[in-house]
Each structure stands twice: as structure tokens, then as C-alpha cells.
Scaffold this motif. Structure first.
Motif, PDB file in Angstrom:
ATOM      1  N   ASN A  72      -1.653  51.547   5.446  1.00  0.00           N
ATOM      2  CA  ASN A  72      -1.864  52.298   6.692  1.00  0.00           C
ATOM      3  C   ASN A  72      -2.515  53.647   6.378  1.00  0.00           C
ATOM      4  OD1 ASN A  72      -0.237  50.869   9.022  1.00  0.00           O
ATOM      5  ND2 ASN A  72       1.104  50.791   7.217  1.00  0.00           N
ATOM      6  N   MET A 123      -4.142  57.132   5.598  1.00  0.00           N
ATOM      7  CA  MET A 123      -5.068  57.607   4.569  1.00  0.00           C
ATOM      8  C   MET A 123      -5.133  56.679   3.367  1.00  0.00           C
ATOM      9  SD  MET A 123      -4.662  61.678   4.419  1.00  0.00           S
ATOM     10  CE  MET A 123      -3.183  61.971   5.341  1.00  0.00           C
ATOM     11  N   ASP A 163       2.776  48.648  -1.285  1.00  0.00           N
ATOM     12  CA  ASP A 163       3.334  49.121  -0.014  1.00  0.00           C
ATOM     13  C   ASP A 163       4.534  48.280   0.365  1.00  0.00           C
ATOM     14  OD1 ASP A 163       3.529  49.871   2.904  1.00  0.00           O
ATOM     15  OD2 ASP A 163       1.640  50.885   2.458  1.00  0.00           O
ATOM     16  N   THR A 181       5.738  46.610  -2.955  1.00  0.00           N
ATOM     17  CA  THR A 181       6.421  47.538  -3.871  1.00  0.00           C
ATOM     18  C   THR A 181       7.056  48.664  -3.076  1.00  0.00           C
ATOM     19  OG1 THR A 181       4.571  47.185  -5.423  1.00  0.00           O
ATOM     20  CG2 THR A 181       6.138  48.951  -5.954  1.00  0.00           C
ATOM     21  N   ASP A 182       8.336  48.909  -3.342  1.00  0.00           N
ATOM     22  CA  ASP A 182       8.989  50.113  -2.827  1.00  0.00           C
ATOM     23  C   ASP A 182       8.954  51.133  -3.960  1.00  0.00           C
ATOM     24  OD1 ASP A 182      10.639  52.157  -2.001  1.00  0.00           O
ATOM     25  OD2 ASP A 182      12.065  50.822  -1.008  1.00  0.00           O
ATOM     26  N   VAL A 183       8.091  52.137  -3.826  1.00  0.00           N
ATOM     27  CA  VAL A 183       7.868  53.057  -4.947  1.00  0.00           C
ATOM     28  C   VAL A 183       9.040  54.014  -5.179  1.00  0.00           C
ATOM     29  CG1 VAL A 183       5.345  52.943  -5.053  1.00  0.00           C
ATOM     30  CG2 VAL A 183       6.435  54.556  -3.464  1.00  0.00           C
ATOM     31  N   ASN A 237       0.066  58.038  -2.738  1.00  0.00           N
ATOM     32  CA  ASN A 237      -0.148  58.390  -1.338  1.00  0.00           C
ATOM     33  C   ASN A 237       1.072  58.119  -0.452  1.00  0.00           C
ATOM     34  OD1 ASN A 237      -2.033  58.471   1.247  1.00  0.00           O
ATOM     35  ND2 ASN A 237      -1.023  56.470   1.245  1.00  0.00           N
ATOM     36  N   ALA A 273       4.682  58.032   1.336  1.00  0.00           N
ATOM     37  CA  ALA A 273       5.739  59.025   1.553  1.00  0.00           C
ATOM     38  C   ALA A 273       6.674  58.496   2.631  1.00  0.00           C
ATOM     39  CB  ALA A 273       5.135  60.363   1.977  1.00  0.00           C
ATOM     40  N   MET A 286      -1.029  62.830  -3.181  1.00  0.00           N
ATOM     41  CA  MET A 286      -1.204  63.303  -1.815  1.00  0.00           C
ATOM     42  C   MET A 286      -0.119  64.340  -1.531  1.00  0.00           C
ATOM     43  SD  MET A 286      -3.588  62.887   0.220  1.00  0.00           S
ATOM     44  CE  MET A 286      -4.326  61.367  -0.329  1.00  0.00           C
ATOM     45  N   TYR A 324      10.365  68.177   3.845  1.00  0.00           N
ATOM     46  CA  TYR A 324       8.993  67.700   3.597  1.00  0.00           C
ATOM     47  C   TYR A 324       8.218  68.740   2.777  1.00  0.00           C
ATOM     48  CZ  TYR A 324       4.348  65.784   4.654  1.00  0.00           C
ATOM     49  OH  TYR A 324       3.080  65.248   4.556  1.00  0.00           O
ATOM     50  N   LYS A 340       6.594  68.345  -0.976  1.00  0.00           N
ATOM     51  CA  LYS A 340       5.157  68.450  -1.234  1.00  0.00           C
ATOM     52  C   LYS A 340       4.843  69.594  -2.215  1.00  0.00           C
ATOM     53  CE  LYS A 340       3.797  64.932   1.169  1.00  0.00           C
ATOM     54  NZ  LYS A 340       3.228  63.747   0.510  1.00  0.00           N
ATOM     55  N   PRO A 350      -3.858  67.763   2.699  1.00  0.00           N
ATOM     56  CA  PRO A 350      -4.421  67.681   4.052  1.00  0.00           C
ATOM     57  C   PRO A 350      -3.578  68.484   5.038  1.00  0.00           C
ATOM     58  CG  PRO A 350      -3.888  65.482   3.148  1.00  0.00           C
ATOM     59  CD  PRO A 350      -3.193  66.514   2.311  1.00  0.00           C
ATOM     60  N   ALA A 351      -4.243  68.971   6.091  1.00  0.00           N
ATOM     61  CA  ALA A 351      -3.510  69.390   7.293  1.00  0.00           C
ATOM     62  C   ALA A 351      -3.395  68.134   8.164  1.00  0.00           C
ATOM     63  CB  ALA A 351      -4.265  70.511   7.984  1.00  0.00           C
ATOM     64  N   ILE A 357      -3.886  64.943   9.903  1.00  0.00           N
ATOM     65  CA  ILE A 357      -4.913  63.908   9.883  1.00  0.00           C
ATOM     66  C   ILE A 357      -4.528  62.871  10.936  1.00  0.00           C
ATOM     67  CG2 ILE A 357      -6.004  62.107   8.493  1.00  0.00           C
ATOM     68  CD1 ILE A 357      -6.685  64.930   7.462  1.00  0.00           C
ATOM     69  N   ASN A 376      -0.568  56.439  13.200  1.00  0.00           N
ATOM     70  CA  ASN A 376       0.812  56.892  13.454  1.00  0.00           C
ATOM     71  C   ASN A 376       0.840  58.297  14.040  1.00  0.00           C
ATOM     72  OD1 ASN A 376       1.981  54.562  12.574  1.00  0.00           O
ATOM     73  ND2 ASN A 376       2.288  55.290  10.466  1.00  0.00           N
TER      74      ASN A 376
HETATM   75  N1  NAD Z   1      -1.201  62.230   8.369  1.00  0.00           N
HETATM   76  C1  NAD Z   1      -1.097  63.534   8.149  1.00  0.00           C
HETATM   77  O1  NAD Z   1      -1.304  64.352   9.053  1.00  0.00           O
HETATM   78  C2  NAD Z   1      -0.754  64.046   6.767  1.00  0.00           C
HETATM   79  C3  NAD Z   1      -0.987  65.390   6.488  1.00  0.00           C
HETATM   80  C4  NAD Z   1      -0.725  65.876   5.212  1.00  0.00           C
HETATM   81  C5  NAD Z   1      -0.276  65.020   4.228  1.00  0.00           C
HETATM   82  N2  NAD Z   1      -0.050  63.708   4.512  1.00  0.00           N
HETATM   83  C6  NAD Z   1       0.397  62.852   3.414  1.00  0.00           C
HETATM   84  O2  NAD Z   1      -0.570  61.829   3.195  1.00  0.00           O
HETATM   85  C7  NAD Z   1       0.073  60.642   2.754  1.00  0.00           C
HETATM   86  C8  NAD Z   1      -0.299  59.489   3.671  1.00  0.00           C
HETATM   87  O3  NAD Z   1       0.114  59.815   4.992  1.00  0.00           O
HETATM   88  P1  NAD Z   1      -0.334  58.953   6.253  1.00  0.00           P
HETATM   89  O4  NAD Z   1      -0.186  59.840   7.428  1.00  0.00           O
HETATM   90  O5  NAD Z   1      -1.630  58.302   5.980  1.00  0.00           O
HETATM   91  O6  NAD Z   1       0.848  57.880   6.305  1.00  0.00           O
HETATM   92  P2  NAD Z   1       1.041  56.508   7.133  1.00  0.00           P
HETATM   93  O7  NAD Z   1       2.395  56.580   7.784  1.00  0.00           O
HETATM   94  O8  NAD Z   1      -0.133  56.213   7.997  1.00  0.00           O
HETATM   95  O9  NAD Z   1       1.113  55.453   5.947  1.00  0.00           O
HETATM   96  C9  NAD Z   1       2.078  55.595   4.947  1.00  0.00           C
HETATM   97  C10 NAD Z   1       2.165  54.277   4.189  1.00  0.00           C
HETATM   98  O10 NAD Z   1       3.110  54.434   3.133  1.00  0.00           O
HETATM   99  C11 NAD Z   1       3.933  53.275   3.096  1.00  0.00           C
HETATM  100  N3  NAD Z   1       5.205  53.607   2.462  1.00  0.00           N
HETATM  101  C12 NAD Z   1       6.170  54.441   2.941  1.00  0.00           C
HETATM  102  N4  NAD Z   1       7.208  54.477   2.074  1.00  0.00           N
HETATM  103  C13 NAD Z   1       6.881  53.657   1.051  1.00  0.00           C
HETATM  104  C14 NAD Z   1       7.546  53.266  -0.139  1.00  0.00           C
HETATM  105  N5  NAD Z   1       8.766  53.731  -0.442  1.00  0.00           N
HETATM  106  N6  NAD Z   1       6.924  52.418  -0.990  1.00  0.00           N
HETATM  107  C15 NAD Z   1       5.683  51.940  -0.701  1.00  0.00           C
HETATM  108  N7  NAD Z   1       5.015  52.246   0.425  1.00  0.00           N
HETATM  109  C16 NAD Z   1       5.614  53.095   1.287  1.00  0.00           C
HETATM  110  C17 NAD Z   1       4.067  52.876   4.561  1.00  0.00           C
HETATM  111  O11 NAD Z   1       4.496  51.532   4.711  1.00  0.00           O
HETATM  112  C18 NAD Z   1       2.647  53.118   5.066  1.00  0.00           C
HETATM  113  O12 NAD Z   1       1.835  51.986   4.867  1.00  0.00           O
HETATM  114  C19 NAD Z   1       1.566  60.968   2.713  1.00  0.00           C
HETATM  115  O13 NAD Z   1       1.901  61.365   1.400  1.00  0.00           O
HETATM  116  C20 NAD Z   1       1.699  62.137   3.671  1.00  0.00           C
HETATM  117  O14 NAD Z   1       2.808  62.944   3.373  1.00  0.00           O
HETATM  118  C21 NAD Z   1      -0.260  63.209   5.764  1.00  0.00           C
END
Ligand code: NAD
Length: 262
Positions: free
Chosen positions: A16, A18, A37, A62-64, A90, A92, A144, A159, A163, A189-190, A192, A196
Motif C-alpha cells: 500500500n 508509499m 507485508d 512477513t510481519d517485520v 517502509n 510502520a 522511511m 510516533y 521516527k 515525508p510530511a 503524503i 489511507n
Molecule cells: N503517509 C504519510 O503521510 C506519511 C508521512 C510521513 C511518513 N510516513 C511513513 O511512510 C511509511 C509508509 O506510510 P504509508 O502512509 O505509505 O502507509 P500505508 O498505511 O499506506 O501502508 C503501510 C503498509 O505497511 C504494511 N505493514 C504495517 N505493519 C506491518 C508489519 N508489521 N509488517 C509488514 N508490513 C506491515 C501495511 O500492511 C501496509 O501495506 C511509514 O513508515 C510511515 O510512517 C507516512
């Protein structure tokens, strides 16, 4: 021939947002990409779509947060594809941000779970991927982070702590393994607009964010995935240990600047 031909990348949380954009970007550039994922349904959908466009991609559930699963992931990738050249840390535990207020109100259990999902998980991936990279002559790790790890906020305490830790993990890896040709950088990132975020971000918060940005819009996953590809490539060979914001200028402006704009 692309610069990523023959390169193997693991992208955690690649089903999903980024992570998904990075999967599509790196596969489009010729890398073999593993989606690690917990969202199997989405991971298999992305896998099928990328394969339909000729990309080399494999989803491995995988659950990381679980070290045994990270070890199994690394073993499977090495045995099937021979190396790991790129790690995009990536994933979280973003669902925990719903219960992540100020310091006094924060439940220590939420803090622990957040650190497990956002800091210990990328640490575990580094711990088990770096030896493979060192053995194969090097690699590039992209962690990330977030602007939340660089600034203070009225909420999202756990959070932000996680980070900030990711940023220090980045520096530790860069310094400790740079001489063995392993580079490590963080992206901050700010907001994005992933699917979701777009679905759940309240209108007033969205407007406040744009008001305090130097751009007139919020970022998209594709605004980040290009940087992931650059940092993963040899074109970034002299960059390591750094945090690169992708934030519409939000961390470069004086807090009051946007209120003073005529
Ligand atoms: N979206 C934003 O505004 C934003 C801003 C700054 C930083 N970030 C960071 O960027 C990264 C990606 O964020 P996003 O918004 O694209 O997230 P998202 O919710 O769109 O996708 C996150 C993905 O991580 C997977 N995931 C969650 N826990 C997991 C685990 N334990 N093992 C494996 N997979 C797992 C989820 O199933 C999902 O597919 C994160 O680290 C987030 O903290 C996001």
C-alpha cells in the motif's frame, strides 16, 4: 539495460501507499522486488498488476515486527534471488496513531507497540539484511522516517519518538557499515496523500497542513518513490547517513511564516 537490472530489493509494507509506489517504481526500472507485508490480499494484487506489466515482483507474507519472520524472509530472498541489494524499510504500525496523544495522556503500552512496529522492525530488517549486503559487496538501505521525527507536535508522541529513532538508526548503519559499501539514508515525508491518508485525514487538518506548507498541495506517493529509486541507485553513491525531507518545505519555514504571508 537499466541500472537496476540484476538488483534485488525488499520493500517492507510494499502492498500500500508509499511502499506500493516504490515497488512499482523499482520494478519498472528493472529490479527484482520483494513485497514484505502483512496485507496479503493487497500484496498479491500489486504483485499481479506489476507482473502483468512485465515487472519482476514477489509477495512474501512477513510481519517485520517478528524477528523469526524477518530471518525467514531474508533466507527465502537469498535462496530464490541470490542477493539483497536494496532494503526499503517502509512499513510502520500506523493504526496506533489513533491512540497517540500528548506525553501525559500517552499509554506506555502504545509507546512500546509503536516502537516495536516503527523502530524495532526496521532495526531487525537492518540487522539481518546488512550481513547479506556486506557478503555481496554492498547495498543501499532507505529508512522511511517522517518530519514527525524532526519536529515537535501537540500529539503523535510515540510516533515522533519512533521516527526520531529511525533517523538515529540510519546514522548508526551508515557509520558502522559504510566502509563495507553499505549506504543508509532516511526519507522524512510530511503528509503524503496515500489512499489511507486521503480517506481519513480531516478537512481542517488537511487545510492547516497546506496553509503551513510552501507548496499549494500535499504530496503523493510518487513524490517519494523517485527519491527511493535515486537513493537506491549508484547515482547516490556519495550520499549516506542523511535525512532527506520530502515535505513541501514544511520543515524549512519559520513556524509563523505562513501566517505572515500577505
Ligand atoms: N503517509 C504519510 O503521510 C506519511 C508521512 C510521513 C511518513 N510516513 C511513513 O511512510 C511509511 C509508509 O506510510 P504509508 O502512509 O505509505 O502507509 P500505508 O498505511 O499506506 O501502508 C503501510 C503498509 O505497511 C504494511 N505493514 C504495517 N505493519 C506491518 C508489519 N508489521 N509488517 C509488514 N508490513 C506491515 C501495511 O500492511 C501496509 O501495506 C511509514 O513508515 C510511515 O510512517 C507516512
Amino acid at each position: 539495460m537499466s541500472e537496476f537490472d540484476g538488483k534485488v530489493a525488499i520493500i517492507t509494507g510494499g502492498a500500500n501507499g508509499m511502499g506500493e509506489a516504490a515497488v512499482r517504481e523499482l520494478a519498472g526500472l528493472g529490479a527484482t522486488v520483494v513485497i514484505a507485508d502483512i496485507d496479503t490480499e493487497r500484496a498479491e494484487k500489486v504483485e499481479a498488476e506489476v507482473q502483468a506489466h512485465g515487472g519482476k515482483v514477489k509477495a512474501i507474507h512477513t510481519d517485520v515486527r517478528e524477528e523469526s519472520q524477518v530471518i525467514a524472509l531474508v533466507e527465502q530472498v537469498v535462496s530464490e534471488f541470490g542477493s539483497i541489494d536494496i532494503l526499503d524499510n517502509n512499513a510502520a504500525s500506523l493504526e496506533l496513531t489513533a491512540n497517540d496523544p500528548d506525553v501525559i495522556s500517552l499509554d506506555p503500552q502504545v509507546l512500546q507497540q509503536t516502537l516495536q512496529g516503527n523502530l524495532i522492525a526496521p532495526f531487525l530488517c537492518c540487522k539481518h539484511v546488512i550481513p547479506v549486503m556486506v557478503e555481496n559487496g554492498g547495498g543501499s538501505i532507505i529508512n522511511m522516517a517522517s518530519v514527525a521525527g524532526l519536529t515537535g507536535d501537540v500529539a503523535l508522541t510515540a510516533y515522533a519518538l519512533s521516527k526520531a529513532g529511525v533517523i538515529q538508526l540510519t546514522r548508526a548503519v551508515a557509520v558502522q557499515y559504510g566502509k563495507q559499501n553499505v549506504r543508509c539514508n532516511a526519507i522524512a515525508p510530511a503528509t503524503i496523500l496515500t489512499a489511507n491518508v486521503d480517506a481519513y485525514m480531516p478537512e481542517d487538518y488537511r487545510n492547516a497542513y497546506i496553509h503551513n506548507s510552501s507548496t499549494s498541495y500535499l504530496g503523493l506517493p510518487e513524490d517519494v518513490s523517485g527519491l527511493v529509486a535515486f537513493l537506491a541507485s549508484d547515482r547516490a553513491r556519495y550520499m549516506t547517513g542523511h535525512v532527506i525531507p520530502v515535505d513541501g518545505g514544511i520543515t524549512s519555514a519559520l513556524a509563523v511564516a505562513h501566517d505572515r504571508r500577505a
